[in-house]
Design a protein around this motif. Structure first.
Motif, PDB file in Angstrom:
ATOM      1  N   HIS A  90      27.420  28.382  13.000  1.00  0.00           N
ATOM      2  CA  HIS A  90      27.254  29.838  13.052  1.00  0.00           C
ATOM      3  C   HIS A  90      27.833  30.481  11.784  1.00  0.00           C
ATOM      4  CE1 HIS A  90      27.583  33.967  14.482  1.00  0.00           C
ATOM      5  NE2 HIS A  90      26.744  33.633  15.438  1.00  0.00           N
ATOM      6  N   PRO A  91      27.116  31.468  11.198  1.00  0.00           N
ATOM      7  CA  PRO A  91      27.634  32.112   9.979  1.00  0.00           C
ATOM      8  C   PRO A  91      29.053  32.656  10.151  1.00  0.00           C
ATOM      9  CG  PRO A  91      25.361  32.751  10.322  1.00  0.00           C
ATOM     10  CD  PRO A  91      25.760  31.956  11.540  1.00  0.00           C
ATOM     11  N   CYS A 103      22.511  41.225  17.340  1.00  0.00           N
ATOM     12  CA  CYS A 103      23.652  40.339  17.104  1.00  0.00           C
ATOM     13  C   CYS A 103      24.812  41.202  16.626  1.00  0.00           C
ATOM     14  CB  CYS A 103      23.303  39.293  16.050  1.00  0.00           C
ATOM     15  SG  CYS A 103      24.751  38.327  15.538  1.00  0.00           S
ATOM     16  N   TYR A 105      27.272  40.574  15.027  1.00  0.00           N
ATOM     17  CA  TYR A 105      27.795  40.191  13.712  1.00  0.00           C
ATOM     18  C   TYR A 105      26.881  40.660  12.566  1.00  0.00           C
ATOM     19  CZ  TYR A 105      29.872  37.118  10.155  1.00  0.00           C
ATOM     20  OH  TYR A 105      30.470  36.622   9.021  1.00  0.00           O
ATOM     21  N   CYS A 107      26.929  39.946   8.289  1.00  0.00           N
ATOM     22  CA  CYS A 107      26.355  38.607   8.104  1.00  0.00           C
ATOM     23  C   CYS A 107      25.456  38.565   6.868  1.00  0.00           C
ATOM     24  CB  CYS A 107      25.550  38.208   9.338  1.00  0.00           C
ATOM     25  SG  CYS A 107      24.837  36.563   9.204  1.00  0.00           S
ATOM     26  N   GLU A 143      23.403  36.316   6.228  1.00  0.00           N
ATOM     27  CA  GLU A 143      22.143  35.634   6.577  1.00  0.00           C
ATOM     28  C   GLU A 143      21.255  36.515   7.465  1.00  0.00           C
ATOM     29  OE1 GLU A 143      22.078  32.465   5.492  1.00  0.00           O
ATOM     30  OE2 GLU A 143      24.209  32.045   5.196  1.00  0.00           O
ATOM     31  N   ALA A 144      21.680  37.756   7.722  1.00  0.00           N
ATOM     32  CA  ALA A 144      20.993  38.582   8.738  1.00  0.00           C
ATOM     33  C   ALA A 144      19.514  38.787   8.410  1.00  0.00           C
ATOM     34  CB  ALA A 144      21.693  39.922   8.864  1.00  0.00           C
ATOM     35  N   MET A 145      18.709  38.752   9.473  1.00  0.00           N
ATOM     36  CA  MET A 145      17.262  38.977   9.374  1.00  0.00           C
ATOM     37  C   MET A 145      16.933  40.235  10.181  1.00  0.00           C
ATOM     38  SD  MET A 145      16.301  35.028  10.267  1.00  0.00           S
ATOM     39  CE  MET A 145      17.603  34.839  11.468  1.00  0.00           C
ATOM     40  N   CYS A 191      17.804  40.319  13.854  1.00  0.00           N
ATOM     41  CA  CYS A 191      19.225  40.317  14.216  1.00  0.00           C
ATOM     42  C   CYS A 191      19.720  41.722  14.568  1.00  0.00           C
ATOM     43  CB  CYS A 191      20.061  39.755  13.075  1.00  0.00           C
ATOM     44  SG  CYS A 191      19.537  38.135  12.520  1.00  0.00           S
ATOM     45  N   PRO A 208      21.035  37.100  20.019  1.00  0.00           N
ATOM     46  CA  PRO A 208      20.543  35.721  20.102  1.00  0.00           C
ATOM     47  C   PRO A 208      20.993  35.044  21.383  1.00  0.00           C
ATOM     48  CG  PRO A 208      22.381  35.871  18.574  1.00  0.00           C
ATOM     49  CD  PRO A 208      22.091  37.268  19.012  1.00  0.00           C
ATOM     50  N   CYS A 221      22.713  32.113  17.502  1.00  0.00           N
ATOM     51  CA  CYS A 221      22.297  32.655  16.194  1.00  0.00           C
ATOM     52  C   CYS A 221      20.792  32.460  16.045  1.00  0.00           C
ATOM     53  CB  CYS A 221      23.038  31.935  15.064  1.00  0.00           C
ATOM     54  SG  CYS A 221      22.456  32.390  13.424  1.00  0.00           S
ATOM     55  N   HIS A 222      20.104  33.524  15.588  1.00  0.00           N
ATOM     56  CA  HIS A 222      18.650  33.442  15.430  1.00  0.00           C
ATOM     57  C   HIS A 222      18.230  32.416  14.374  1.00  0.00           C
ATOM     58  CE1 HIS A 222      17.684  36.632  18.156  1.00  0.00           C
ATOM     59  NE2 HIS A 222      18.447  37.507  17.522  1.00  0.00           N
ATOM     60  N   MET A 223      19.136  32.042  13.474  1.00  0.00           N
ATOM     61  CA  MET A 223      18.768  31.055  12.457  1.00  0.00           C
ATOM     62  C   MET A 223      18.346  29.734  13.081  1.00  0.00           C
ATOM     63  SD  MET A 223      21.074  31.253   9.091  1.00  0.00           S
ATOM     64  CE  MET A 223      22.481  30.444   9.816  1.00  0.00           C
TER      65      MET A 223
HETATM   66 FE1  SF4 Z   1      23.687  36.347  11.253  1.00  0.00          FE
HETATM   67 FE2  SF4 Z   1      21.424  36.911  12.566  1.00  0.00          FE
HETATM   68 FE3  SF4 Z   1      22.763  34.666  13.101  1.00  0.00          FE
HETATM   69 FE4  SF4 Z   1      23.754  37.047  13.829  1.00  0.00          FE
HETATM   70  S1  SF4 Z   1      21.876  36.087  14.610  1.00  0.00           S
HETATM   71  S2  SF4 Z   1      24.862  35.375  12.886  1.00  0.00           S
HETATM   72  S3  SF4 Z   1      23.116  38.339  12.104  1.00  0.00           S
HETATM   73  S4  SF4 Z   1      21.740  35.191  11.170  1.00  0.00           S
END
Ligand code: SF4
Length: 338
Positions: free
Chosen positions: A244-245, A282, A284, A288, A290-292, A295, A300, A312-314
């Motif tokens: 997780h990020p 999310c 976070y 984050c 890495e956020a999309m 998110c 997630p 995490c959606h990743m």
């Molecule tokens: Fe980051 Fe999205 Fe994963 Fe949350 S769900 S930790 S915002 S990549």
């Protein structure tokens, strides 16, 4: 290993603020946590200050009442236990041995207190158990009539540990038990906790922000962010191969400096969000890297990745078996593991 302690879809909310002119706001301290702890296991709970880890510990002890969900001890809701029976089975050790011990009581009386509360024991039997327990935690018998003010920090924490184990409980909740101690004493107390776990077959829930301590003592680690578990799994996966990020950032921000290597720069973006107004999707995502887009709108679900569970959606579409472990409730960020 059978689960001795189960937390099921737990939510704990508090009303804060509020005045004649303003309505109180709702603080979401725990926001949908599920986990299972096996008998004899050490599960550590880590996260920044204010993430909800101490509220989770206090709810497991029956000090806080869940807004939703429940805590089971040996398969039975903790609310169904008589207060004294629950205290005989699950005990806390708190951070600060200076404030957790009554300065007007002797060591004997402090350690005997849980036995007196439970009742039904003769004074001689209580004194025998106190003496045996002092020996178990490495306190000399001559200290029996000492007061906390005459003891070192390490000795006081040994008294607190003796008081916690004198009823021979099943589960100990250790809330930052070494953070108020000198580094040299910390190692002694950690080793003592480890020895006692083996000798008495104890189960520990270990709350800490110190990842080196967590690495030393844990079987599994749960990482909590704004009241949700974002990653849970074996210590070697979560701390040494975090997915997780947030776990990766937490790990990077607490790296031990190596000889000849400068301390890492702080890596968190932004401040800790307001728990009375948590970010959508999310929690976070504002911090984050890495956020999309997804998110910002969808929380997630919990996904099995290797031996861990990650929210995490990743990992959507990449998780083992492509299986969402908790598809019906996107708010519940982590589920039970086997
Ligand atoms: Fe980051 Fe999205 Fe994963 Fe949350 S769900 S930790 S915002 S990549």
């Amino acid at each position: 290993m059978s689960g001795i302690l189960e937390v099921q879809e737990l939510r704990v909310q508090f009303k804060v603020g509020g005045s004649l002119l303003a309505k109180p706001r709702t603080l979401h301290a725990i926001n949908g946590v599920s986990l299972s702890v096996a008998r004899g296991e050490v599960l550590s709970i880590v996260g920044e200050s204010g993430c909800g880890k101490s509220t989770l510990a206090r709810t497991m002890l029956g000090i806080e009442t869940p807004t939703y969900g429940r805590v089971l001890l040996e398969g039975r809701p903790i609310g169904d236990y008589r207060r004294a029976d629950l205290a005989a089975k699950i005990q806390p050790i708190f951070q600060d041995p200076y404030s957790s011990l009554n300065p007007r009581k002797t060591v004997h009386d402090l350690i005997a207190m849980p036995l007196l509360v439970r009742g039904g024991m003769a004074r001689r039997e209580i004194s025998r158990l106190v003496t045996d327990t002092m020996e178990l935690v490495g306190l000399p018998r001559r200290m029996m009539h000492s007061y906390p003010s005459a003891m070192s920090g390490g000795q006081r924490q040994r008294v607190a540990i003796a008081r916690a184990i004198v009823t021979r409980p099943e589960v100990i909740i250790c809330d930052e038990p070494t953070s108020a101690l000198d580094v040299s004493v910390q190692a002694q107390i950690l080793n003592l906790l480890d020895d006692l776990r083996r000798q008495l077959n104890l189960t520990y829930i270990f709350i800490s922000h110190d990842l080196s301590v967590v690495n030393h003592i844990s079987d599994r680690v749960a990482v909590i962010y704004l009241g949700r578990i974002v990653e849970i799994g074996p210590v070697e996966d979560v701390l040494h191969n975090p997915r997780h990020p947030y776990t990766r950032r937490l790990r990077a921000s607490t790296l031990e400096p190596e000889r000849g290597v400068r301390l890492p720069k702080p890596v968190f973006q932004g401040g800790f969000p307001d728990p009375t107004n948590p970010p959508a999707g999310c929690h976070y995502h504002p911090r984050c890297s890495e956020a999309m887009p997804v998110c910002q709108t969808a929380a997630p679900g919990a996904l099995r990745v290797g031996h861990s569970t990650v929210a995490c959606h990743m990992f959507t579409g990449l998780a083992d078996d492509d299986e969402d472990l908790n598809p019906e409730s996107a708010q519940i960020a982590a589920g039970q593991e086997t």
